[in-house]
Design a protein around this motif. Structure first.
Motif: not given
Length: 459
Positions: A240-248, A290-294, A371-380
């Motif tokens: 899900i995070l990969y798809k969302l960050t891919g939308t730019e 919405r379409a990205t997570l359809r 999420v940091i920098g378009r999904g390059h990493c995350m702060m968990f």
């Protein structure tokens, strides 16, 4: 030592130096779990020249110097582990310049987020910067120097990536400029010069005292909105995070998971933030997201949540005041978290580890991701509230934090703004040649070992 007090008073004035027990008490701790460490003096300089004079004095007397911003780091990084002088930078709070055309600002190191946000809102409403979910009194310099993150980090990366340049008082007392300001009157970039900012970012005040910073500013679109997506399977979250960050299309992307209130247990809330210059652009972005997570909606593995207008306003606040409610769950004002920096693919392992650790230490779990920098990493983040008046509760939270730091490193992440014990864990995992290099750099910059000793001790 009376001579040191008099010398400090001569530098900054008697009203801005103290060795009184009640003030040393407050400067010996922060709101986190670490044990207090008492300084010998607290001093509040007003200029680079005063900082320079204090550092010269500390070298002559071989006294530690510990720089302090807002004092809100939570992990005890500004506790004077070996005593000495706490250097409170709050009087150095000027906004020196805003360059609207090249979108940068020059500020003093004690400038607080609340002050700078109010200034931009009044004088440059078309500009903004990435600010954290920290109290308004937290300093911009503090967040940058610990690789913090904030409300634009999905789009722009760590706060340290906002940094254009520095003025720093070296441990030996020289004043040095880093970045374009070292060569031109402008603070527009660290490139194309050798990037010396790395000698000071992430070092927790062990390599010098930052006195001025140049920071990037960004366009401030007129329209803002947020969406919430609910999911109950942590194994889906990386995709899900990969798809969302891919939308730019996202400015900020967070995940919140909490055992409280009880009806939210087992759910992961994605907070999706977007901005636009028109209603049409905003609606286009909503439709695309919405379409990205359809596929998740169609399979009933997740869905978007309706947000009433009054509730949406709370989520759009900067900083997000709702987050402070968890911090006082136990009452008594104690709160600390491990903010692990790790790749997105570790989400499900990190999530399950957080629930296991919270259960082991008998505390409600509270996990959050930025999420940091378009999904390059995350702060968990693994958050632990505790009652400061109950030392058993504080020590329980301290043990939970230590186990979390250990588990994070085993998974392949790195604890962020690590407490002293976590720094030692990191150094144990670090390539020994990297440790040697850190030791050489620090020895070269600080031959007398006066800068915040006890942190990043690599000898």
């Amino acid at each position: 030592m009376a001579n040191v007090y008099e010398a400090l008073a001569e530098i900054v004035g008697k009203e801005y130096v103290s060795d009184q027990p009640e003030e040393l008490f407050f400067y010996s701790r922060d709101p986190g779990t670490m044990d207090p460490k008492k300084p010998d003096y607290v001093v509040v300089p007003q200029s680079t020249e005063e900082v320079q004079a204090i550092v010269h004095l500390a070298n002559r007397e071989k006294i530690p110097v510990v720089p302090l911003g807002g004092g809100l780091v939570l992990s005890g990084l500004s506790r004077p582990l070996k005593g000495g002088i706490v250097l409170d930078m709050k009087r150095m709070n000027k906004i020196i310049e805003v360059n609207e055309t090249s979108r940068y600002a020059v500020i003093e190191a004690g400038c607080a987020h609340g002050v700078f946000q109010a200034y931009l809102k009044q004088h440059y409403p078309n500009l903004k910067y990435s600010s954290p979910d920290a109290p308004p009194s937290a300093t911009i310099a503090g967040n940058i120097l610990i690789h913090g993150s904030g409300h634009m980090s999905q789009a722009t990366g760590f706060h340290s990536e906002m940094l254009n340049g520095l003025e720093v008082v070296l441990p030996t007392g020289e004043v040095c400029k880093i970045g374009s300001c070292s060569t031109t009157p402008y603070w527009f970039s660290r490139a194309p010069l050798p990037d010396l900012a790395g000698l000071f970012v992430g070092w927790f005040g062990t390599t010098g005292v930052i006195t001025k910073l140049g920071i990037k500013l960004y366009p401030n679109p007129a329209k803002k909105d947020m969406m919430i997506f609910l999911n109950d399977n942590p194994d889906h979250m990386t995709d899900i995070l990969y798809k969302l960050t891919g939308t730019e299309m996202l400015e900020d992307l967070n995940v919140s998971c909490s055992a409280l209130p009880a009806h939210m247990e087992g759910l992961q809330l994605l907070l999706i933030y977007i901005t636009a210059n028109s209603d049409e652009e905003l609606e286009l972005k909503r439709k695309f997201i919405r379409a990205t997570l359809r596929s998740y909606v169609d399979s009933k593995d997740g869905g978007f949540m309706f947000i009433p207008g009054f509730a949406k306003g709370r989520f759009l606040e900067v900083p997000l005041r709702e987050m402070t409610k968890y911090a006082d769950t136990k009452k008594g004002g104690g709160f600390e978290y491990v903010g692990a920096i790790m790749p997105l693919e570790l989400f499900s392992r990190a999530y399950r580890a957080g629930i296991e650790i919270a259960a082991k230490y008998n505390t409600p779990y509270s996990l959050a991701v930025r999420v940091i920098g378009r999904g390059h990493c995350m702060m968990f983040a693994y958050a632990y509230a505790f009652n400061r008046a109950d030392d058993t509760d504080r020590l329980n939270a301290q043990r939970a934090l230590h186990e979390t730091n250990r588990r994070v490193l085993e998974m392949g992440g790195i604890p962020w703004k690590a407490e002293e014990p976590a720094q030692k864990l990191i150094l144990e995992h670090m390539d020994p040649h990297t440790v040697q290099l850190m030791n050489k750099v620090r020895s070269a910059l600080d031959p007398n070992g006066i800068m915040n000793p006890g942190n990043w001790e690599v000898k």
